[in-house]
Design a protein around this motif. Structure first.
Motif: not given
Lengths: 478, 458
Positions: A394-396, A399, A404, A406, A408, A424, A426, A428-430, A475-476, B155, B384, B386-387, B417, B455, B457
């Motif tokens: 999963g990730g998120s 706002p 980000n 993960a 697996e 390990g 992750t 990361i970006g936009e 990559v984190g 929000y 994050a 949960h992930a 991160t 880390t 970005d």
């Protein structure tokens, strides 16, 4: 002896034409009070959740319920009230509360221009037997135990084996003062396996989940053998994996659930709810390039059996195939009724909600990056040193658009070949930075079932993509 | 079964219990328990001075458990509290009991009738939704006026709830708790020409809308958002980190399976039966679970099985002292239930509200002050969870908002991160800074941790 009915034979009172006059009364009252549009969403649900651990069924969780959501618009503003009380008194009370939110009051005589509901569009007619066609508890528990048993057979160092199954049946009826009157039955089933492998200090947990809609016998067709083998191979590979070194790499993302990144990082930014909030960087970009020309992306609700497919959305509109990005150029946003009202983007059959307790919002259905011309091996072969993400977690998305995710199950790519497994990681970006870097798409598009949580709750979706290559991404790691 | 005005829903526990008793008798069910709840909610969101969404909800739910003739347990949940709904729920639960787990059957908590500790929770009347709307519009206006770069508050929300919750069982236990709560959150977005948009915010809880610390919420949201306007990337590497109370509570909460007897029995915790008494962390760390703390807005006096909530030492002097339990896990360990159970055929166990700090122990570095630090990362909030958290493996890799402090001056980190292993973190604590802060999730001071992988970005 206890006089209980088998679960599959429990009678559920359906939403049928007998509701027409009751709903018309509510809608007319709302319009007479000054609302420009009134919508009633009725829902009946029946759920079973099962859990198998090791070789035992440890949890059986049935649930059922009914409810209504009433939404009232006055211009482009709206009030929404949900209730479990489907009596006339309950619906009237909810309507009164929703009207009050907009400074309106019940009581005016007449129908406010409401001309009655149209003919019932009943998408559920052929689906009335679906619930009784689902596996019995005995069959379902048997299949889950078969799954955890196969994990034991094919795995090694497994400290924990779990299988889970969920069956969600939902009957909905939508009535609105613009004449919309529609009914549908939805059926979603998912089955998953999870394993925790442990050997001394080394640990690896892996999971797989499969899901379908509209297929009552899907659990019986589930290939438990293939699922267990796949999961055990991943757990074994990752058990002693080293941590990935943090840095910026070219990345190849595998097909199927790899599409979760596009869904989260880009798809949500193409919903009109984001336009309304002013939180998408793509607000004025329709017709402009926002991605690499290799990228075409689609959201649709039509694929047979796919987790995000619908006969109608939660506002009574039939779904469409919506091309979001074509050859890198932004084509459309996903829109619901409120989104159309507030942003001018035409509805796309994307008004969705978890339940009657949520107002519908523009949400994704089956969202995927279209297939390209390459083979997966072409993508991996083009990378001198990078990361192969075989399985995503999963990730998120923040706002302001940062994402980000993960990884697996990951492997280093060295000189165009897959190397040792790494854990390990992750990503990361936009989205607006990464979309132009998706330079290659393979020819192996596949969809994967998932759940999406957002403003209108948790809904069933699919994500998907072929293997894709991102030229560079952070990559984190450790 | 419920009576409801426009604002407050109340359960009739006596009538519900009597009805269940009759229905159960008719079905030949001798042993049952139930948890039920109802609530009324109103909430508003605004967008640049206009109402964005106004919501109301009346909810009811019930979960019934029954024990069949073989002592196996079945369960059903429903939102239908009508007599027909209850009858159907009992029937389905009984059918499900045929698949109950013979190896681990829940029972009534032996503490389901024990005295409850009184909670000082005022019951406040809800205010009208249009009043909520005016309040939130004003809060948004003030926040937008705090800095020219704050362009929107995308929000936001102001909500209030009145709820009633009961636990009953066929052995005569009867628990009931009424509650009113309110919350406000404000997440602002700030943008400056040629720079990336930045966002941050704040949350406040109270027992009613009139008691919410709106000024504090606006102030914190503005301060945090503005502090991230001047940002820079951070070099990837290992840093000493200072966790804010909220961030450290989030991290410990994500790994609470360390203290969870259910997870231990299921083999998915880093702890095992023999872990009690072992050194888990630096000797100056204490962790208590205390759902009864006055700072825990909306605290429950009893858990899903009717067991009283209590303060419990999980880690003291760095040593793992106790696990949190349901009735079933407590029985398996030969101890008393601790007030951390849900209600189910397989009963879940979860932490209530954590108190983290030095406790009665001493040790750790003294005089820690992030405002005088150099080369230290200040982690304000983690995302994050949960992930990015693997509770059964101990590892985490989480995005965060925060600042790099150089020469005592904090500068916002563009994006980064933090990664590590919880066992290593717990043994790499340098010390605590300042007094504990009450947050929605617990009580904790700022926590210094040595050598975490960051880390940036690139």
């Amino acid at each position: 002896m206890v006089a209980s009915l088998p679960l599959s034979l429990v009678q559920i009172e359906p939403f049928d034409l007998s509701w027409r006059s009751r709903l018309e009364t509510v809608l007319a009252a709302g319009r007479a009070a000054g609302a420009t549009l009134v919508e009633v969403f009725l829902e009946s649900t029946d759920h079973i959740g099962l859990l198998a651990e090791q070789d035992t069924i440890t949890n059986v969780s049935p649930a059922f319920g009914k409810g209504a959501g009433i939404r009232v618009f006055r211009g482009d503003q709206d009030g929404f009230v949900s209730t479990n009380d489907l009596s006339d008194r309950g619906l009237n009370s909810a309507l009164e509360q929703a009207l009050g939110m907009l400074g309106l009051e019940l009581g005016s005589a007449g129908h406010g221009g409401f001309e009655g509901l149209g003919d019932l569009r009943d998408f559920g007619t052929a689906k009335n037997s679906w619930l009784s066609g689902c596996p019995s508890l005995g069959d379902a528990t048997g299949r889950l135990l078969e799954g955890t048993g196969l994990l034991e057979r094919h795995g090694s160092h497994l400290q924990s084996r779990r299988g889970s199954y969920a069956r969600d049946w939902q009957e909905v009826m939508v009535a609105a003062s613009d004449g919309t009157f529609a009914r549908d039955i939805r059926l979603h089933q998912s089955v998953g396996l999870n394993a925790l492998a442990a050997d001394g200090e080394h640990r690896a947990s892996q999971g797989r989940r499969y899901g379908s809609t509209d297929r009552p016998d899907d659990l019986l067709q589930w290939d438990a053998e293939a699922s267990a083998r796949d999961l055990c191979a991943s757990a074994e590979a990752m058990l002693r994996a080293d941590y990935v070194e943090a840095g910026s790499y070219p990345v190849v993302l595998a097909n199927r659930f790899g599409g979760v990144i596009f869904h989260e990082a880009c798809g949500h930014l193409l919903e009109t709810t984001q336009l309304e909030r002013g939180t998408t960087p793509f607000a004025d970009q329709v017709g402009c390039p926002i991605a690499h020309p290799a990228v075409t992306a689609v959201d649709e609700g039509l694929s047979t059996g796919a987790f995000g497919s619908l006969s109608m959305d939660d506002e009574g509109m039939e779904p469409q195939r919506t091309v979001l990005i074509e050859n890198g150029v932004l084509k459309r946003f996903l829109s619901d009724r409120a989104g159309e009202l507030r942003t001018g983007h035409a509805r796309t059959g994307s008004g969705r909600r978890q339940s009657h307790a949520f107002a519908a919002a523009s949400r994704m259905r089956n969202t995927f990056i279209a297939a390209g011309p390459h083979s997966p091996a072409d993508l991996i072969g083009s990378v001198e040193r990078g990361l192969y993400c075989k399985s995503m977690g999963g990730g998120s998305v923040g706002p302001t658009g940062q994402f980000n995710f993960a990884v697996e199950e990951g492997y280093l790519i060295e000189n165009g070949l897959l190397g040792k497994p790494v854990k390990g990681a992750t990503l990361i970006g936009e989205a607006k930075d990464v979309l132009p870097r998706i330079s290659m798409c393979a020819n192996d598009l596949e969809l994967a079932a998932g759940f999406c949580g957002s403003v209108s709750g948790s809904i069933f979706v699919t994500v998907g993509q072929p293997h894709i290559k991102v030229d560079s991404i952070t990559v984190g790691g450790r | 079964m419920t009576s409801s005005t426009a604002s407050v829903a109340v359960l009739d526990a006596s009538r519900l219990g009597h009805q269940l008793e009759q229905l159960a008798a008719g079905l030949g069910i001798e042993r049952w328990d139930l948890g039920a709840a109802c609530s009324t909610d109103t909430s508003v969101q605004v967008d640049r001075g206009e109402a964005k969404q106004l919501k109301g909800a009346q909810r009811s739910s019930i979960t019934v458990r029954v024990w069949n003739g073989d002592g196996l347990v079945g369960i059903t949940s429903t939102s239908d509290l009508s007599p027909a709904g209850l009858a159907r729920a009992l029937g389905i639960a009984h059918e499900a009991s045929a698949y109950g787990n013979a190896d681990e059957t829940p029972s009534f908590s032996p503490l389901a009738t024990a005295a409850l500790q009184p909670l000082d929770q005022p019951l406040l009347e809800p205010v009208g939704i249009l009043s909520l709307l005016d309040t939130l519009k004003e809060a948004e206006r003030v926040l937008l006026s705090r800095h020219e770069a704050i362009s929107t508050v995308p929000y936001n929300g102001l909500a209030q709830r009145s709820s009633d919750r009961i636990y009953l069982n066929s052995a005569g236990a009867c628990r009931q708790q009424r509650l009113s709560t309110a919350s406000v959150y404000l997440y602002a977005r700030a943008e400056q020409a040629g720079r990336k948009p930045r966002s941050s915010g704040a949350v406040r809880l109270a027992y009613g809308a009139s008691q919410l610390d709106l000024a504090g919420c606006i102030e914190e949201a503005a301060e945090r958002t503005i502090s991230h306007l001047d940002y820079a990337p951070i070099d990837t590497g290992y840093y000493t980190c200072v966790f804010s109370p909220e961030a450290f509570l989030d991290l410990i909460g994500a790994f609470s399976s360390l203290f969870n007897a259910r997870a231990v029995l299921d083999g998915v915790s880093l702890s095992n039966r023999e872990s009690l008494g072992e050194q888990l962390a630096v000797p100056f760390l204490s962790i208590h679970d205390n759902g009864l703390h006055p700072g825990n807005i909306g605290a429950s006096a009893f858990d899903g099985e009717g067991t009283p909530v209590q303060r419990l030492a999980l880690v003291d002097g760095g040593v793992l002292r106790q696990f949190i339990h349901s009735e079933a896990t407590a029985r398996a360990f030969g101890v008393a239930p601790t007030g951390h159970a849900g209600l189910g055929a397989k009963v879940s166990v979860g932490a209530n509200w954590l108190e983290i700090g030095p406790g009665s122990s001493s040790g750790g570095s003294s005089g820690l002050d992030r405002h005088k630090a150099d080369g230290v990362v200040w982690i304000d909030s983690l995302s994050a969870l949960h992930a990015g958290v693997k509770p059964s493996q101990g590892s985490f890799s989480l995005p965060f908002d925060g600042w790099l402090i150089q020469g005592g001056e904090p500068r916002s980190i563009e994006a980064a991160t933090v990664a590590g292993d919880i066992r290593t973190v717990l043994n790499s604590l340098l010390g605590f800074e300042g007094p504990g802060k009450i947050t929605p999730d617990g009580l904790c001071p700022h926590v210094w941790v040595e050598g975490l992988s960051i880390t940036g970005d690139a």
